[in-house]
Design an enzyme around this catalytic site. Sequence first.
Site, short mmCIF file in Angstrom:
data_model
loop_
_atom_site.label_atom_id
_atom_site.label_comp_id
_atom_site.label_asym_id
_atom_site.label_seq_id
_atom_site.Cartn_x
_atom_site.Cartn_y
_atom_site.Cartn_z
N ASP A 1 31.20 32.00 27.47
CA ASP A 1 31.47 32.67 28.75
C ASP A 1 30.20 33.45 29.09
OD1 ASP A 1 32.08 34.43 30.74
OD2 ASP A 1 34.04 34.99 29.95
N TYR B 1 36.44 39.68 27.23
CA TYR B 1 37.25 39.53 28.44
C TYR B 1 36.77 38.29 29.16
CZ TYR B 1 39.22 40.62 33.05
OH TYR B 1 39.90 40.57 34.25
N LYS C 1 29.10 35.52 38.93
CA LYS C 1 28.27 36.67 39.30
C LYS C 1 26.92 36.25 39.89
CE LYS C 1 30.71 39.66 36.03
NZ LYS C 1 31.55 40.61 36.73
N1 HOZ Z 1 36.14 42.82 35.28
C1 HOZ Z 1 35.09 43.58 35.84
C2 HOZ Z 1 34.34 44.34 34.85
N2 HOZ Z 1 34.02 43.70 33.64
C3 HOZ Z 1 35.57 44.55 36.85
C4 HOZ Z 1 35.53 43.94 38.15
C5 HOZ Z 1 35.77 44.87 39.32
O1 HOZ Z 1 36.48 45.85 39.22
O2 HOZ Z 1 35.21 44.60 40.32
#
Ligand code: HOZ
Length: 430
Positions: free
Chosen positions: A239, A144, A267
């Site tokens: 990534d 992802y 992050k």
């Molecule tokens: N895409 C995030 C987890 N891999 C989730 C982000 C969120 O819900 O804050």
Amino acid sequence: METRISGSMFQKARKVIPGGVNSPVRACRSVGCDPLFIKRAAGASLFDVDGNEFLDFVGSWGPMIMGHAHPAIIKAICQAAQDGTSFGAPTPAEIDLASLVVEAVSSIEKVRFVNSGTEATMSAVRLARGYTGRKTVVKFDGCYHGHADSFLVKAGSGVITLGIPGSPGVPEDIVRNTVSIPYNNLDILEKTLRNASLEIACVIVEPVAGNMGCVLPAPDFLSTLRALTRVLGIVLIFDEVITGFRLSYGGAQEVYGVSPDLTCLGKIIGGGLPVGAYGGKAEIMDCIAPDGPVYQAGTLSGNPLAMAAGIAALKLLQKQDFYNELDRKSAWLAGRLQDIAERVGLSVQINRAGSLMTLFFTSEPVTDFTSAIKSNTDLYGRHYRQMLSRGIYLAPSQFEVAFISAAHTIDDLEKTAEMTEWSFKKLLEI
Ligand code: HOZ
């Protein structure tokens, strides 16, 4: 556990926010409960609006490697705020954070700050296309890279969690220019990359996958990827939004000794405020406007509060032995959970890279998307709800990772292991 106030807030939220949440996994649908509304957090603990306290293994999905509300980070944010919150003009802090990133990540010679991991990956792909003059993006099933159009084909995170095969709203032409292949499969990788008719601009990969649960790269996967992309003139993008400053100070690329052309970060580099970044070889980065023709911009990019938080966070991570200590604690927890599973007779797989870990409810090793989705998600849902009822806050999806932080003590991890044993036994009762 009393959750009345969260419940009523969720009803209100659903009237004004789609699904009641601002990011789909948070709705907790795949684990069969409603989300808790959080009031505050400190160290390894989260406190909800009903006054329940939880030991947190989500850590805001990665940024909280030092635990919540670390005093040095809060102080840096407050100090920066006194001087104004946004100027839309260069500030000294941007040079400081950029210099820290360039010193830390060996493949990055220049870096551009944006506001999220999605912006970083989206901009890196545009840059790769602009630099190579080619169109196709190769990605891996179950990885992802945020929610930009090109990445939603066979994506991980909320896309697997909700069982969505792609997304309406992504034009066919974009889907045609994205090729998604299995993670860790060297034969398919080589055949795909050598197919000249695809006109491949870049390959983007999570060097350790963190969005189909934690899936480690097979030996030679990353080095073969590097060798092939180099020979074929394809831009290799790592990534590292999750793994950057998480697996080591230099990221997964330092751990695996493989150097990409471009790296996406997010992050941790924002210390809990919204920051993303993409960086790499100067020759490629110099194609970005205003030096080059590839356009990318942002009103809040390089925001002074976010830069201050990021600088404070990175400085804390420079502490001697920080990553060894975090790794030791995480290995201890993984070992305890493995022993418990064997003792009670529950078949699970524990995948771990440093302080990232996933407990898959399956008896087969998890090495890619196909093996990840064989997990028993109903069992994960029951385990999630049971752990929550005992004060342990896990990711509300089988296909995410647990984040262990410097704020988790051995007592916290021991308590987590005890609750896991209780939950496993309960799962076996029915
Ligand atoms: N895409 C995030 C987890 N891999 C989730 C982000 C969120 O819900 O804050």
